[in-house]
Motif scaffolding. Sequence first.
Motif, PDB file in Angstrom:
ATOM      1  N   ILE A 110       0.844  -1.175   0.000  1.00 29.85           N
ATOM      2  CA  ILE A 110       0.000   0.000   0.000  1.00 29.85           C
ATOM      3  C   ILE A 110       0.884   1.231   0.000  1.00 29.85           C
ATOM      4  O   ILE A 110       1.479   1.572   1.006  1.00 29.85           O
ATOM      5  CB  ILE A 110      -0.953  -0.029   1.201  1.00 29.85           C
ATOM      6  N   THR A 146       1.389   5.189   3.212  1.00 28.55           N
ATOM      7  CA  THR A 146       0.170   5.959   3.429  1.00 28.55           C
ATOM      8  C   THR A 146       0.305   6.775   4.697  1.00 28.55           C
ATOM      9  O   THR A 146      -0.557   7.557   5.030  1.00 28.55           O
ATOM     10  CB  THR A 146      -1.049   5.028   3.569  1.00 28.55           C
ATOM     11  N   GLU A 156      -9.844   6.134   5.798  1.00 28.61           N
ATOM     12  CA  GLU A 156      -8.749   5.633   4.954  1.00 28.61           C
ATOM     13  C   GLU A 156      -7.887   4.638   5.720  1.00 28.61           C
ATOM     14  O   GLU A 156      -7.575   3.549   5.235  1.00 28.61           O
ATOM     15  CB  GLU A 156      -7.892   6.806   4.479  1.00 28.61           C
ATOM     16  N   ALA A 189      -9.585   1.305   6.284  1.00 26.37           N
ATOM     17  CA  ALA A 189      -9.557   0.453   5.102  1.00 26.37           C
ATOM     18  C   ALA A 189      -8.207  -0.244   4.972  1.00 26.37           C
ATOM     19  O   ALA A 189      -8.133  -1.453   4.702  1.00 26.37           O
ATOM     20  CB  ALA A 189      -9.850   1.286   3.852  1.00 26.37           C
ATOM     21  N   ILE A 190      -7.134   0.509   5.176  1.00 25.80           N
ATOM     22  CA  ILE A 190      -5.797  -0.063   5.085  1.00 25.80           C
ATOM     23  C   ILE A 190      -5.575  -1.105   6.179  1.00 25.80           C
ATOM     24  O   ILE A 190      -5.007  -2.178   5.937  1.00 25.80           O
ATOM     25  CB  ILE A 190      -4.739   1.051   5.165  1.00 25.80           C
ATOM     26  N   ALA A 206     -12.557  -3.987   4.160  1.00 23.99           N
ATOM     27  CA  ALA A 206     -11.764  -2.945   3.512  1.00 23.99           C
ATOM     28  C   ALA A 206     -12.541  -2.353   2.341  1.00 23.99           C
ATOM     29  O   ALA A 206     -12.570  -1.130   2.147  1.00 23.99           O
ATOM     30  CB  ALA A 206     -10.431  -3.518   3.020  1.00 23.99           C
ATOM     31  N   SER A 260     -13.823   1.505   1.884  1.00 25.00           N
ATOM     32  CA  SER A 260     -13.487   2.296   0.694  1.00 25.00           C
ATOM     33  C   SER A 260     -14.749   2.870   0.060  1.00 25.00           C
ATOM     34  O   SER A 260     -14.761   4.015  -0.403  1.00 25.00           O
ATOM     35  CB  SER A 260     -12.717   1.444  -0.324  1.00 25.00           C
ATOM     36  N   ARG A 306      -8.822   8.795  -3.126  1.00 26.93           N
ATOM     37  CA  ARG A 306      -8.458   7.722  -2.201  1.00 26.93           C
ATOM     38  C   ARG A 306      -9.507   6.624  -2.098  1.00 26.93           C
ATOM     39  O   ARG A 306      -9.178   5.442  -1.965  1.00 26.93           O
ATOM     40  CB  ARG A 306      -8.167   8.303  -0.818  1.00 26.93           C
ATOM     41  N   TRP A 350      -9.174   4.436  -5.159  1.00 27.15           N
ATOM     42  CA  TRP A 350      -7.880   3.745  -5.089  1.00 27.15           C
ATOM     43  C   TRP A 350      -7.937   2.594  -4.081  1.00 27.15           C
ATOM     44  O   TRP A 350      -7.529   1.463  -4.392  1.00 27.15           O
ATOM     45  CB  TRP A 350      -6.800   4.758  -4.696  1.00 27.15           C
ATOM     46  N   LEU A 351      -8.485   2.864  -2.891  1.00 28.62           N
ATOM     47  CA  LEU A 351      -8.588   1.819  -1.878  1.00 28.62           C
ATOM     48  C   LEU A 351      -9.574   0.725  -2.289  1.00 28.62           C
ATOM     49  O   LEU A 351      -9.381  -0.451  -1.974  1.00 28.62           O
ATOM     50  CB  LEU A 351      -9.006   2.429  -0.540  1.00 28.62           C
ATOM     51  N   SER A 359      -8.647  -3.210  -2.573  1.00 22.67           N
ATOM     52  CA  SER A 359      -9.475  -4.248  -1.949  1.00 22.67           C
ATOM     53  C   SER A 359      -9.887  -5.298  -2.971  1.00 22.67           C
ATOM     54  O   SER A 359      -9.849  -6.506  -2.696  1.00 22.67           O
ATOM     55  CB  SER A 359     -10.720  -3.612  -1.318  1.00 22.67           C
TER      56      SER A 359
END
Length: 296
Positions: free
Chosen positions: A4, A14, A106, A109-110, A121, A125, A137, A140-141, A145
């Motif tokens: 990530i 991140t 964020e 999710a990470i 996750a 997102s 973001r 992207w997340l 996932s």
Amino acid sequence: ILTIIFMIESTLATKHGETVNSNRFSNENSEYYYNLNNMDKKLRFVYINQQYLVSKYGNYLLGKKNNLIPFYILGDMEYEGNNYRNALIYYEKAVSQNSYDLNTVERMAISYLYTEDYEKALEMSQKLITQAPSDFRGYWLKGLSLVYLHKLEEAIASFNKALKYTGRETKAQATVLTSRSNAFLITGKWEKALSDIEKVLQIQPKAYVVIINKGIALKKLGKKKESERIIQEILPHIENKYTRACAFATLGDKKNMLKELEVAIKEDIGNKVSAKLDPDFAEYQDDPDFRKIISK
């Protein structure tokens, strides 16, 4: 390198300096806070010594007249220490009390990705997308996932959507292009991966993780010598253990790859999750020594 990455700096890159939302500190109420005096020694050590946290929250905490701190700050402390399950305990508490912002979502999710709860996750997102539809973001997340859920085409589509909100030649654009290049590498689309990689290197020419991805693509396109050359050129300059493991894996140096990867996982459990699907380790997924390390 399927890790990530934000701003293409470190394995957990991140961890960038977000702007603190002052609303997170409003309406101070003890039920939203944890008493600093109750923190155990380990957590207190992390709190006192994390330069990131001091720079981010220092002025706020210095101005406080009591020892109560918000749950999401405790989450940030654990997150910065790579303790993702513990971070989620505090983040979930903050969210249940509606005491959070997009940066918390964020990081949740990470953290779910790094604890292998990919559906959660994905849920977080989507929550970020709903709350901030023009913020890259969330898309992207969501793409990350979906990669972990082995839904590669959907992931690529989500990365495409994210690129609409990154701006041109920005670090955010580099972040998304790097993630999309990983998806292309996993699906065997070597030329598309290489195209994304070259775009990233125009923005950040010394991004080692991206240069390693370039090595993978070149190797798959029959340019093994060129692949080895560019990786060997950067290897002496790479300090991050996970990135070094990826470099050795691409070079076919199993011994050094395993050595670096084992240390990397001890430093950050999230690296174990990344290694399970990382295109750098594609040739080792059935190797018993590799499987032993990522299964611990």
